[in-house]
Design a protein around this motif. Structure first.
Motif, PDB file in Angstrom:
ATOM      1  N   LEU A   1      12.049 -15.136  -6.215  1.00 23.52           N
ATOM      2  CA  LEU A   1      12.117 -13.492  -6.866  1.00 23.52           C
ATOM      3  C   LEU A   1      11.176 -13.378  -7.424  1.00 23.52           C
ATOM      4  O   LEU A   1      11.132 -11.809  -7.422  1.00 23.52           O
ATOM      5  N   LYS A   2       9.637 -13.914  -7.958  1.00 26.77           N
ATOM      6  CA  LYS A   2       8.711 -13.081  -8.448  1.00 26.77           C
ATOM      7  C   LYS A   2       8.252 -12.732  -6.809  1.00 26.77           C
ATOM      8  O   LYS A   2       7.165 -11.362  -7.096  1.00 26.77           O
ATOM      9  N   HIS A   3       8.334 -13.432  -5.935  1.00 27.70           N
ATOM     10  CA  HIS A   3       7.172 -12.537  -4.484  1.00 27.70           C
ATOM     11  C   HIS A   3       7.956 -11.275  -3.826  1.00 27.70           C
ATOM     12  O   HIS A   3       7.683 -10.210  -3.726  1.00 27.70           O
ATOM     13  N   ARG A   4       9.545 -11.271  -4.392  1.00 26.76           N
ATOM     14  CA  ARG A   4      10.262  -9.823  -4.270  1.00 26.76           C
ATOM     15  C   ARG A   4       9.951  -8.940  -5.877  1.00 26.76           C
ATOM     16  O   ARG A   4       9.712  -7.728  -4.618  1.00 26.76           O
ATOM     17  N   LEU A   5       9.156  -8.854  -7.143  1.00 17.50           N
ATOM     18  CA  LEU A   5       8.983  -8.387  -7.615  1.00 17.50           C
ATOM     19  C   LEU A   5       7.534  -8.031  -7.228  1.00 17.50           C
ATOM     20  O   LEU A   5       7.465  -6.999  -6.996  1.00 17.50           O
ATOM     21  N   LEU A   6       6.612  -9.300  -6.431  1.00 15.76           N
ATOM     22  CA  LEU A   6       5.394  -8.581  -6.304  1.00 15.76           C
ATOM     23  C   LEU A   6       6.175  -7.590  -5.336  1.00 15.76           C
ATOM     24  O   LEU A   6       4.476  -6.205  -5.658  1.00 15.76           O
ATOM     25  N   ALA A   7       6.083  -7.958  -4.314  1.00 18.47           N
ATOM     26  CA  ALA A   7       6.194  -7.084  -3.325  1.00 18.47           C
ATOM     27  C   ALA A   7       6.589  -5.395  -3.310  1.00 18.47           C
ATOM     28  O   ALA A   7       5.785  -4.494  -3.210  1.00 18.47           O
ATOM     29  N   ALA A   8       7.509  -5.543  -4.431  1.00 20.04           N
ATOM     30  CA  ALA A   8       8.133  -3.723  -4.467  1.00 20.04           C
ATOM     31  C   ALA A   8       7.149  -2.967  -5.523  1.00 20.04           C
ATOM     32  O   ALA A   8       6.795  -2.166  -5.366  1.00 20.04           O
ATOM     33  N   GLU A   9       6.449  -4.679  -6.622  1.00 26.67           N
ATOM     34  CA  GLU A   9       5.280  -3.757  -7.284  1.00 26.67           C
ATOM     35  C   GLU A   9       4.104  -2.839  -6.473  1.00 26.67           C
ATOM     36  O   GLU A   9       3.399  -2.076  -6.756  1.00 26.67           O
ATOM     37  N   ALA A  10       4.112  -4.081  -5.677  1.00 24.94           N
ATOM     38  CA  ALA A  10       2.956  -3.772  -4.206  1.00 24.94           C
ATOM     39  C   ALA A  10       3.552  -2.070  -3.370  1.00 24.94           C
ATOM     40  O   ALA A  10       2.066  -1.565  -3.671  1.00 24.94           O
ATOM     41  N   VAL A  11       4.088  -2.174  -3.587  1.00 27.39           N
ATOM     42  CA  VAL A  11       4.661  -0.873  -3.091  1.00 27.39           C
ATOM     43  C   VAL A  11       4.682   0.206  -3.877  1.00 27.39           C
ATOM     44  O   VAL A  11       4.306   1.508  -3.836  1.00 27.39           O
ATOM     45  N   GLN A  12       5.450   0.014  -4.597  1.00 27.08           N
ATOM     46  CA  GLN A  12       5.189   1.188  -6.304  1.00 27.08           C
ATOM     47  C   GLN A  12       3.599   1.402  -6.414  1.00 27.08           C
ATOM     48  O   GLN A  12       3.119   2.397  -6.854  1.00 27.08           O
ATOM     49  N   ARG A  13       2.951   0.506  -6.592  1.00 25.51           N
ATOM     50  CA  ARG A  13       1.115   1.078  -6.559  1.00 25.51           C
ATOM     51  C   ARG A  13       0.645   1.345  -5.540  1.00 25.51           C
ATOM     52  O   ARG A  13      -0.222   2.521  -5.656  1.00 25.51           O
ATOM     53  N   GLY A  14       1.132   1.094  -4.725  1.00 28.51           N
ATOM     54  CA  GLY A  14       0.364   1.988  -3.085  1.00 28.51           C
ATOM     55  C   GLY A  14       1.386   3.584  -3.191  1.00 28.51           C
ATOM     56  O   GLY A  14      -0.139   4.789  -2.771  1.00 28.51           O
ATOM     57  N   MET A  15       2.546   3.372  -3.858  1.00 30.90           N
ATOM     58  CA  MET A  15       3.266   5.045  -3.590  1.00 30.90           C
ATOM     59  C   MET A  15       2.278   5.890  -4.754  1.00 30.90           C
ATOM     60  O   MET A  15       1.947   7.312  -4.836  1.00 30.90           O
ATOM     61  N   ALA A  16       1.826   4.970  -5.792  1.00 30.89           N
ATOM     62  CA  ALA A  16       1.094   5.652  -7.529  1.00 30.89           C
ATOM     63  C   ALA A  16      -0.277   6.424  -6.799  1.00 30.89           C
ATOM     64  O   ALA A  16      -1.003   7.048  -7.579  1.00 30.89           O
ATOM     65  N   GLU A  17      -1.131   5.223  -6.106  1.00 28.20           N
ATOM     66  CA  GLU A  17      -2.490   4.922  -5.358  1.00 28.20           C
ATOM     67  C   GLU A  17      -2.399   5.716  -4.335  1.00 28.20           C
ATOM     68  O   GLU A  17      -3.574   5.659  -4.818  1.00 28.20           O
ATOM     69  N   ARG A  18      -2.301   6.135  -3.652  1.00 30.93           N
ATOM     70  CA  ARG A  18      -2.697   6.278  -2.328  1.00 30.93           C
ATOM     71  C   ARG A  18      -2.220   7.444  -1.940  1.00 30.93           C
ATOM     72  O   ARG A  18      -0.826   7.637  -2.871  1.00 30.93           O
ATOM     73  N   ASP A  19      -2.848   8.199  -1.176  1.00 34.41           N
ATOM     74  CA  ASP A  19      -2.540   9.298  -0.361  1.00 34.41           C
ATOM     75  C   ASP A  19      -1.283   8.881   0.658  1.00 34.41           C
ATOM     76  O   ASP A  19      -1.694   9.021   1.558  1.00 34.41           O
ATOM     77  N   PRO A  20      -0.590  10.004   0.702  1.00 38.13           N
ATOM     78  CA  PRO A  20       0.440   9.621   1.710  1.00 38.13           C
ATOM     79  C   PRO A  20       0.358   9.385   3.364  1.00 38.13           C
ATOM     80  O   PRO A  20       0.639   9.328   3.968  1.00 38.13           O
ATOM     81  N   LEU A  21      -0.649  10.885   3.233  1.00 36.97           N
ATOM     82  CA  LEU A  21      -0.554  11.769   4.494  1.00 36.97           C
ATOM     83  C   LEU A  21      -2.070  10.017   4.995  1.00 36.97           C
ATOM     84  O   LEU A  21      -2.672  10.103   6.235  1.00 36.97           O
ATOM     85  N   THR A  22      -2.983   9.902   4.652  1.00 37.77           N
ATOM     86  CA  THR A  22      -4.139   9.359   5.426  1.00 37.77           C
ATOM     87  C   THR A  22      -3.760   8.017   4.360  1.00 37.77           C
ATOM     88  O   THR A  22      -5.281   7.085   5.043  1.00 37.77           O
ATOM     89  N   GLY A  23      -3.578   7.456   3.889  1.00 36.29           N
ATOM     90  CA  GLY A  23      -3.650   5.930   3.064  1.00 36.29           C
ATOM     91  C   GLY A  23      -4.670   5.462   2.431  1.00 36.29           C
ATOM     92  O   GLY A  23      -5.351   4.864   1.582  1.00 36.29           O
ATOM     93  N   LEU A  24      -5.897   6.675   1.916  1.00 36.57           N
ATOM     94  CA  LEU A  24      -7.048   6.988   1.166  1.00 36.57           C
ATOM     95  C   LEU A  24      -6.460   7.013  -0.524  1.00 36.57           C
ATOM     96  O   LEU A  24      -5.182   6.595  -0.416  1.00 36.57           O
ATOM     97  N   TYR A  25      -6.965   6.466  -1.118  1.00 33.30           N
ATOM     98  CA  TYR A  25      -6.862   6.438  -2.494  1.00 33.30           C
ATOM     99  C   TYR A  25      -6.793   8.110  -2.610  1.00 33.30           C
ATOM    100  O   TYR A  25      -6.989   9.258  -2.547  1.00 33.30           O
ATOM    101  N   ASN A  26      -5.367   8.763  -4.263  1.00 35.18           N
ATOM    102  CA  ASN A  26      -5.081   9.696  -4.048  1.00 35.18           C
ATOM    103  C   ASN A  26      -6.078  10.549  -5.067  1.00 35.18           C
ATOM    104  O   ASN A  26      -6.662   9.284  -5.826  1.00 35.18           O
ATOM    105  N   ARG A  27      -5.828  11.724  -5.897  1.00 33.52           N
ATOM    106  CA  ARG A  27      -6.702  12.161  -7.027  1.00 33.52           C
ATOM    107  C   ARG A  27      -6.294  12.106  -7.975  1.00 33.52           C
ATOM    108  O   ARG A  27      -7.033  11.551  -8.848  1.00 33.52           O
ATOM    109  N   ARG A  28      -5.763  11.019  -8.187  1.00 34.95           N
ATOM    110  CA  ARG A  28      -5.234  10.420 -10.344  1.00 34.95           C
ATOM    111  C   ARG A  28      -5.853   9.316  -9.673  1.00 34.95           C
ATOM    112  O   ARG A  28      -5.988   8.904 -10.906  1.00 34.95           O
ATOM    113  N   SER A  29      -5.975   8.226  -8.332  1.00 38.11           N
ATOM    114  CA  SER A  29      -6.807   7.003  -8.432  1.00 38.11           C
ATOM    115  C   SER A  29      -8.246   7.895  -8.692  1.00 38.11           C
ATOM    116  O   SER A  29      -9.062   6.721  -9.464  1.00 38.11           O
TER     117      SER A  29
END
Length: 340
Positions: free
Chosen positions: A171-199
């Motif tokens: 369950l924690k593995h699933r939780l960490l995987a979901a958190e990693a996805v959320q972090r990626g969505m919050a921190e990364r630019d979806p087009l280039t994969g670089l960090y976004n303006r917020r980061s």
């Protein structure tokens, strides 16, 4: 891909939470362990030892809460060593409260959950083995253990703890995987994969905290023409290619971000003077070598930079200065183009 210092801890870093949970667990065990002594039928063959252990548990609980409140958290390895050192205390507590007939057995599930959740498998399983060894310890000294069916109880306890560990790890593995996805969505630019303006804003805000840092801004010259003549999908392909090329020459720990349409920024900690020149040169070479779709010329890029603390010590001022220099360079290029 480059990765700046995070605003939060790494995914496997639980911060002060283990200290808070440990403190509450030990305090609850000490208080309830003393209270149940007054319940009729509660065995207390070694009352003095049980009370001393309750005092130790309360003291350790208070210390753990203090560690959490003051952010003096242990490394995961030290926490594992401390937890392993507590297993003889667990065995002694079982002895002091009745051995095979100890009333503490149900509360041991607290410890089982703590081990399963806060330790990765490589550390959790040795601790589970030590924990189950402590649970089996009454078999070594309690003559009534066999009559009370303690071996069977121990086997079922082992199965329950192991099953609980597997389940919690999954369950924690699933939780960490979901958190990693959320972090990626919050921190990364979806087009280039670089960090976004917020980061980028977070990295820039921290850039002047310790020593020197460089801010490099760059965008493409006439990129709008690429979209107008070849379409946005081709323009997106160019941006992705340039981003991948730049990411390969950026140090781990620096923040390379897309902060606008064709606008990029790099926060390079510890860079100054000649170091900034080398960064700009490396980025320029990477962009020049980035593959372009058929029929699309290589993009031209304009750079600007500002260095802390020489140019500014305030992050906002550092960005304003670099942006002004970028605009000035763009205006000069246009002036030269018109003159030609």
């Amino acid at each position: 891909m480059n990765s700046p210092a995070r605003t939060r801890g790494p995914l496997h870093d639980d911060g002060p939470l283990p200290d808070f949970i440990s403190g509450l667990m030990w305090l609850a065990t000490s208080v309830v362990g003393v209270v149940v002594l007054a319940i009729p039928g509660t065995p207390h063959p070694h009352l003095a030892v049980a009370l001393v252990l309750a005092g130790f548990a309360a003291g350790w609980g208070v210390l753990s809460l203090w560690l959490g409140l003051t952010a003096r958290t242990m490394t995961i390895g030290r926490r594992a060593s401390v937890t392993a050192a507590m297993m003889p205390i667990v065995a002694l507590a079982l002895w002091a409260t009745g051995g095979a007939d100890s009333y503490l057995q149900p509360v041991l599930l607290f410890t089982a959950l703590f081990i399963a959740y806060f330790f990765p498998p490589r550390l959790a399983w040795p601790l589970v083995a030590l924990f189950c060894g402590a649970f089996f310890s009454p078999l070594a000294y309690d003559p009534q253990a066999i009559e009370l069916g303690y071996p069977a109880r121990g086997v079922l306890f082992l199965v329950a703890v192991a099953g609980q560990a597997v389940t919690v790890h999954y369950l924690k593995h699933r939780l960490l995987a979901a958190e990693a996805v959320q972090r990626g969505m919050a921190e990364r630019d979806p087009l280039t994969g670089l960090y976004n303006r917020r980061s980028f804003d977070h990295a820039l805000a921290r850039s002047t905290d310790d020593g020197s840092a460089a801010l490099v801004l760059f965008d493409f010259d006439g990129f709008k023409a690429v979209n107008d003549e070849h379409g946005h999908p081709i323009g997106d392909a160019v941006l992705r290619a340039v981003a991948e090329a730049c990411a390969r020459v950026v140090r781990d720990g620096d923040c390379l971000a897309r902060i606008g349409g064709d606008e990029f920024a790099l926060v390079a900690l510890g860079a100054a003077g000649a170091g900034v020149e080398r960064i700009v040169e490396a980025l320029g070479a990477a962009i020049a070598d980035a593959p372009s779709p058929d029929g699309v010329p290589s993009v031209q890029v304009t750079f600007s930079s500002a260095v802390a603390p020489q140019d500014a010590t305030d992050p906002g001022e550092l960005f304003r200065l670099a942006d002004e220099r970028l605009l000035a360079s763009k205006r000069e290029l246009k002036r030269l183009a018109r003159a030609a």
